[in-house]
Design a protein around this motif. Structure first.
Motif, PDB file in Angstrom:
ATOM      1  N   GLY A   1      -9.859  11.656  -0.676  1.00 12.43           N
ATOM      2  CA  GLY A   1     -11.259  12.575  -0.601  1.00 12.43           C
ATOM      3  C   GLY A   1     -12.123  11.916   0.171  1.00 12.43           C
ATOM      4  N   ARG A   2     -12.212  10.640   0.639  1.00 12.57           N
ATOM      5  CA  ARG A   2     -13.209  10.100   1.346  1.00 12.57           C
ATOM      6  C   ARG A   2     -13.053  10.279   2.785  1.00 12.57           C
ATOM      7  NH1 ARG A   2     -12.116   4.129  -1.419  1.00 12.57           N
ATOM      8  NH2 ARG A   2     -13.565   3.451   0.207  1.00 12.57           N
ATOM      9  N   THR A   3     -13.627  11.654   3.108  1.00 19.48           N
ATOM     10  CA  THR A   3     -13.379  11.899   4.499  1.00 19.48           C
ATOM     11  C   THR A   3     -14.148  11.592   5.512  1.00 19.48           C
ATOM     12  OG1 THR A   3     -14.538  14.146   4.024  1.00 19.48           O
ATOM     13  CG2 THR A   3     -12.285  14.289   3.649  1.00 19.48           C
ATOM     14  N   ASP A   4     -15.413  11.194   5.158  1.00 21.42           N
ATOM     15  CA  ASP A   4     -16.381  10.929   6.131  1.00 21.42           C
ATOM     16  C   ASP A   4     -15.843   9.232   6.653  1.00 21.42           C
ATOM     17  OD1 ASP A   4     -17.851  13.032   6.048  1.00 21.42           O
ATOM     18  OD2 ASP A   4     -19.418  12.206   4.775  1.00 21.42           O
ATOM     19  N   GLU A   5     -15.443   8.559   5.651  1.00 15.34           N
ATOM     20  CA  GLU A   5     -14.966   7.140   5.917  1.00 15.34           C
ATOM     21  C   GLU A   5     -13.485   7.309   6.794  1.00 15.34           C
ATOM     22  OE1 GLU A   5     -14.982   4.235   2.570  1.00 15.34           O
ATOM     23  OE2 GLU A   5     -15.573   6.123   1.312  1.00 15.34           O
ATOM     24  N   ALA A   6     -12.789   8.212   6.331  1.00 15.58           N
ATOM     25  CA  ALA A   6     -11.580   8.347   7.283  1.00 15.58           C
ATOM     26  C   ALA A   6     -11.781   8.618   8.546  1.00 15.58           C
ATOM     27  CB  ALA A   6     -10.711   9.483   6.642  1.00 15.58           C
TER      28      ALA A   6
ATOM     29  N   TYR B   1      -4.892   3.384   7.367  1.00 17.52           N
ATOM     30  CA  TYR B   1      -6.121   3.495   6.299  1.00 17.52           C
ATOM     31  C   TYR B   1      -6.782   4.696   6.306  1.00 17.52           C
ATOM     32  CZ  TYR B   1     -10.420   1.464   4.181  1.00 17.52           C
ATOM     33  OH  TYR B   1     -11.341   0.980   3.620  1.00 17.52           O
ATOM     34  N   ALA B   2      -7.073   5.505   7.371  1.00 22.11           N
ATOM     35  CA  ALA B   2      -7.850   6.570   7.506  1.00 22.11           C
ATOM     36  C   ALA B   2      -6.999   7.805   6.766  1.00 22.11           C
ATOM     37  CB  ALA B   2      -8.012   7.298   8.765  1.00 22.11           C
ATOM     38  N   ALA B   3      -5.443   7.860   6.986  1.00 21.86           N
ATOM     39  CA  ALA B   3      -4.826   8.666   6.057  1.00 21.86           C
ATOM     40  C   ALA B   3      -4.986   8.526   4.520  1.00 21.86           C
ATOM     41  CB  ALA B   3      -3.136   8.695   6.496  1.00 21.86           C
ATOM     42  N   LEU B   4      -5.039   7.457   4.060  1.00 20.14           N
ATOM     43  CA  LEU B   4      -5.078   7.100   2.859  1.00 20.14           C
ATOM     44  C   LEU B   4      -6.455   7.454   2.165  1.00 20.14           C
ATOM     45  CD1 LEU B   4      -3.003   3.719   2.460  1.00 20.14           C
ATOM     46  CD2 LEU B   4      -2.385   6.103   1.282  1.00 20.14           C
ATOM     47  N   LEU B   5      -7.573   7.176   3.104  1.00 19.64           N
ATOM     48  CA  LEU B   5      -8.841   7.693   2.663  1.00 19.64           C
ATOM     49  C   LEU B   5      -8.972   9.244   2.547  1.00 19.64           C
ATOM     50  CD1 LEU B   5     -10.871   5.006   4.933  1.00 19.64           C
ATOM     51  CD2 LEU B   5     -10.841   5.039   2.439  1.00 19.64           C
ATOM     52  N   ARG B   6      -8.354   9.794   3.368  1.00 11.00           N
ATOM     53  CA  ARG B   6      -8.448  11.262   3.211  1.00 11.00           C
ATOM     54  C   ARG B   6      -7.747  11.755   2.018  1.00 11.00           C
ATOM     55  NH1 ARG B   6      -6.132  12.022   7.712  1.00 11.00           N
ATOM     56  NH2 ARG B   6      -7.802  12.017   9.313  1.00 11.00           N
TER      57      ARG B   6
ATOM     58  N   ALA C   1       0.950  -1.260  -0.102  1.00 13.24           N
ATOM     59  CA  ALA C   1       0.066  -0.089   0.090  1.00 13.24           C
ATOM     60  C   ALA C   1       1.007   1.215  -0.128  1.00 13.24           C
ATOM     61  CB  ALA C   1      -0.943  -0.146   1.260  1.00 13.24           C
ATOM     62  N   ARG C   2       1.777   1.370   0.649  1.00 10.74           N
ATOM     63  CA  ARG C   2       2.993   2.348   0.798  1.00 10.74           C
ATOM     64  C   ARG C   2       3.505   2.763  -0.417  1.00 10.74           C
ATOM     65  NH1 ARG C   2       4.928   0.423   5.886  1.00 10.74           N
ATOM     66  NH2 ARG C   2       6.394  -0.672   4.786  1.00 10.74           N
ATOM     67  N   VAL C   3       3.906   1.560  -1.417  1.00 14.08           N
ATOM     68  CA  VAL C   3       4.388   1.815  -2.594  1.00 14.08           C
ATOM     69  C   VAL C   3       3.370   2.198  -3.600  1.00 14.08           C
ATOM     70  CG1 VAL C   3       5.336   0.497  -4.542  1.00 14.08           C
ATOM     71  CG2 VAL C   3       6.264  -0.019  -2.233  1.00 14.08           C
ATOM     72  N   ALA C   4       2.045   1.771  -3.479  1.00 13.07           N
ATOM     73  CA  ALA C   4       1.304   2.142  -4.401  1.00 13.07           C
ATOM     74  C   ALA C   4       0.931   3.605  -4.169  1.00 13.07           C
ATOM     75  CB  ALA C   4      -0.221   1.364  -4.232  1.00 13.07           C
ATOM     76  N   ALA C   5       0.752   4.129  -3.042  1.00 17.23           N
ATOM     77  CA  ALA C   5       0.493   5.404  -2.423  1.00 17.23           C
ATOM     78  C   ALA C   5       1.772   6.376  -3.315  1.00 17.23           C
ATOM     79  CB  ALA C   5       0.391   5.788  -1.349  1.00 17.23           C
ATOM     80  N   ALA C   6       2.827   5.962  -3.084  1.00 16.43           N
ATOM     81  CA  ALA C   6       4.074   6.590  -3.734  1.00 16.43           C
ATOM     82  C   ALA C   6       3.882   6.758  -5.061  1.00 16.43           C
ATOM     83  CB  ALA C   6       5.275   6.135  -3.415  1.00 16.43           C
ATOM     84  N   TRP C   7       3.609   5.646  -5.797  1.00 14.86           N
ATOM     85  CA  TRP C   7       3.488   5.801  -7.366  1.00 14.86           C
ATOM     86  C   TRP C   7       2.162   6.765  -7.825  1.00 14.86           C
ATOM     87  CZ3 TRP C   7       5.207   0.046  -7.833  1.00 14.86           C
ATOM     88  CH2 TRP C   7       6.708  -0.081  -8.052  1.00 14.86           C
ATOM     89  N   GLY C   8       1.159   7.041  -6.929  1.00 10.96           N
ATOM     90  CA  GLY C   8       0.255   7.807  -7.179  1.00 10.96           C
ATOM     91  C   GLY C   8      -1.280   6.667  -7.266  1.00 10.96           C
ATOM     92  N   ASP C   9      -1.040   5.636  -7.112  1.00 15.24           N
ATOM     93  CA  ASP C   9      -2.185   4.753  -7.157  1.00 15.24           C
ATOM     94  C   ASP C   9      -2.840   4.617  -5.957  1.00 15.24           C
ATOM     95  OD1 ASP C   9      -4.055   2.879  -8.167  1.00 15.24           O
ATOM     96  OD2 ASP C   9      -2.470   1.337  -8.742  1.00 15.24           O
ATOM     97  N   LEU C  10      -3.745   5.748  -5.771  1.00 19.89           N
ATOM     98  CA  LEU C  10      -4.367   5.804  -4.399  1.00 19.89           C
ATOM     99  C   LEU C  10      -5.324   4.587  -4.361  1.00 19.89           C
ATOM    100  CD1 LEU C  10      -5.099   9.484  -3.420  1.00 19.89           C
ATOM    101  CD2 LEU C  10      -3.809   7.562  -2.231  1.00 19.89           C
ATOM    102  N   ALA C  11      -5.949   4.237  -5.260  1.00 15.52           N
ATOM    103  CA  ALA C  11      -7.126   3.327  -5.283  1.00 15.52           C
ATOM    104  C   ALA C  11      -6.546   1.731  -4.782  1.00 15.52           C
ATOM    105  CB  ALA C  11      -7.659   2.909  -6.763  1.00 15.52           C
TER     106      ALA C  11
END
Length: 435
Positions: A292-297, A284-289, A252-262
Motif C-alpha cells: 500500500g505504499r504507492t508513492d514510494e513504489a 522493491y517497487a512491486a512489494l511496496l505497492r 524476500a520472495r519467501v517472506a512475501a509468499a508467507w504473507g510477511d510483507l514487512a
C-alpha cells in the motif's frame, strides 16, 4: 528472476551429457574472481586492491598485455559487484589496450571483451569475441563460458549446452556447475540441477562459494514451491556469508509468499539500496505497492528508469527492461514495441514471455498466444510463464486450456508471485467450479 544470467531456453538433451563427465564429480577451484561469470560475489575491497596493483604495474610496464587484460576483467567484475555500469568504458579501454599491445593469440583480452559484451547485452558480439578467443586458444574454459552465455540469450540452446559441457570438461568449477545447473533447470530437470549444486556445495570451502551454492539451491527450491526448503537454504547462505545480497532477494520472495510483507519489503529495500539495478528496484517497487505504499513504489520505478538509462548510456542494450518498466507503469502500448525490438535481437524464452504478456495487456490476445506458448515450451517449469499463458487463454474464452495451464501453475509453484499468485488461485477456483 534468477541471475547471474537472466533466463535461458534450452532444448531437451540427455541429462547424462552434463552429469556424465568424470571431472564433474569433484569440485576444483572456481573461476578467478575477476572472471565475469556465474560466480559468487567478490569482496569489493579485494577487487579494489587487485585494480590498484594492476594500475601500479602498468605504470612501470605499460606494454604488459596480460595485466591490461586482467585490469579490464577486474573492472567488469567491479561493475557487477557494485551495480555500476559506468565502469564498462574503463573495462573496454583496458581490454582494447591489451589487444593493441598484442593483437595475436590474446585469448584473455578477447574473453574479456566477450564478457563485457554479454554484460552489455550485446550477445551477438559476445559470441563473436568468444569464437575468436577459442581460435586463439581452443582450451580456454572461460571462452566457453562466455560463448554459452551468449548462445543462451541468442536462443541457440543446443550450442549453449555444448559450450557448457566443453567448459566442464576443460575446467570443472563453480562457474561451470552454475551454468550446467541452470541449463538443466530450464528444460525441466530440476532434481538433476539440485543434485549438481549439492555436489558443488559439498566441495565448497570458501564462505562466498558456500553462500553462492546455497542461494542457487534456495532459488531451485523456491521454483518448485518448497518454501520451507528455500528458506532453509537462504538462511544457511546468510550464515556463511551475510554480505551476499542475492540471498536477501530470495528471502524476500519467501517472506512475501508467507504473507510477511514487512519482512519482504525490508530485505528487498536493503538489496535495492546496495545494488540499485533496474530489476532489484522493480522488485522493491512491486512489494511496496502490495504493502500500500504507492508513492514510494513510484519513486523506486523512477530510480529503476534512471538505472536503466545509465546502463544504456554506458553501451548497454536492453529493451526488455524498458518493456518491463513500461508494464510496471501500466503502459502496455509502450511495452509492446520495446519487447518486439528485443525479440528481434534475441529469441529467448523470457523475451517471448514479456512480449506475449505485453500484447495481452494491450488486448491483442491472439497475437500474444504464440509467444506465450513458445516461452512455456522453452521453459516448462516456469510458473509465471504458465500463468501468463493461462490468463491469455481465459481472455480468449478457451476455458479448458486456461484450466490446464492454471493447474500447471499450481503444480509448479503456487507462490510464484505475491501479486499474481492469488489471482491465479481465484481464477482456478472459478474454472473448477464451472458445471
Amino acid at each position: 528472476m534468477r541471475t547471474p544470467l537472466r533466463t535461458v531456453a534450452v532444448v531437451a538433451v540427455a541429462t547424462v551429457a552434463l552429469l556424465g563427465a568424470g571431472a564433474v564429480f569433484g569440485l576444483r577451484s572456481p573461476a578467478p574472481a575477476s572472471q565475469p561469470s556465474a560466480a559468487p560475489a567478490t569482496a569489493p575491497d579485494r577487487l579494489a586492491a587487485t585494480i590498484a596493483r594492476a594500475q601500479n604495474r602498468l605504470r612501470e610496464l605499460p606494454r604488459d598485455h596480460e595485466t591490461w587484460a586482467a585490469l579490464g576483467l577486474a573492472y567488469i567484475e567491479q561493475a557487477r559487484v557494485t551495480a555500476d555500469p559506468s565502469l564498462y568504458p574503463k573495462a573496454e579501454g583496458a581490454l582494447k589496450r591489451s589487444l593493441s599491445v598484442r593483437p595475436d593469440e590474446n585469448a584473455t583480452a578477447l574473453v574479456g571483451l566477450g564478457a563485457l559484451a554479454n554484460a552489455r547485452h550485446e550477445f551477438a558480439a559476445a559470441r563473436g569475441f568468444a569464437t575468436d578467443a577459442l581460435r586463439a586458444n581452443p582450451y580456454d574454459a572461460d571462452a566457453y563460458g562466455v560463448l554459452a552465455d551468449a548462445q543462451t540469450q541468442l536462443g541457440d540452446a543446443a550450442a549453449a549446452t555444448t559450450a557448457i559441457q566443453r567448459m566442464l570438461d576443460l575446467r570443472p568449477g563453480l562457474a561451470g556447475y552454475a551454468r550446467a545447473s541452470y541449463d538443466l533447470e530450464q528444460r525441466g530437470e530440476v532434481a538433476s540441477a539440485m543434485e549438481l549444486m549439492r555436489r558443488a556445495l559439498d566441495a565448497a570451502a570458501d564462505p562466498a562459494d558456500i553462500a553462492f551454492c546455497r542461494n542457487q539451491l534456495g532459488d531451485l527450491a523456491w521454483s518448485t514451491g518448497d518454501l520451507a526448503a528455500a528458506s532453509s537454504e537462504y538462511a544457511a547462505g546468510v550464515a556463511a556469508s551475510p554480505s551476499y545480497l542475492a540471498l536477501l532477494r530470495g528471502r524476500a520472495r519467501v517472506a512475501a509468499a508467507w504473507g510477511d510483507l514487512a519482512a519482504a519489503v525490508t530485505d528487498a529495500g536493503t538489496v535495492a539500496s546496495r545494488t540499485p539495478t533496474p530489476d532489484t528496484l522493480m522488485e522493491y517497487a512491486a512489494l511496496l505497492r502490495l504493502a500500500g505504499r504507492t508513492d514510494e513504489a513510484t519513486r523506486q520505478l523512477t530510480l529503476a528508469d534512471a538505472a536503466h538509462r545509465l546502463f544504456v548510456a554506458n553501451g548497454g542494450q536492453d529493451d526488455l527492461t524498458g518493456a518491463l518498466l513500461a508494464l510496471a507503469r501500466g503502459d502496455a502500448a509502450a511495452a509492446v514495441p520495446l519487447a518486439a525490438a528485443e525479440w528481434k535481437r534475441r529469441p529467448f524464452a523470457e523475451v517471448a514471455d514479456v512480449l506475449g504478456w505485453s500484447l495481452h495487456a494491450l488486448g491483442h490476445d491472439a497475437q500474444a498466444l504464440p509467444h506465450l506458448r513458445r516461452a512455456v515450451s522453452a521453459s516448462p517449469r516456469n510458473a509465471s510463464y504458465a500463468y501468463h499463458l493461462a490468463m491469455t487463454l481465459l481472455s480468449l474464452g478457451d476455458h479448458d486450456g486456461a484450466l490446464a495451464s492454471l493447474r500447471q501453475v499450481r503444480a509448479l509453484n503456487p507462490y510464484f508471485s505475491p501479486a499474481d499468485g492469488p489471482t491465479a488461485a481465484r481464477a482456478l477456483s472459478a474454472l473448477e467450479a464451472r458445471p
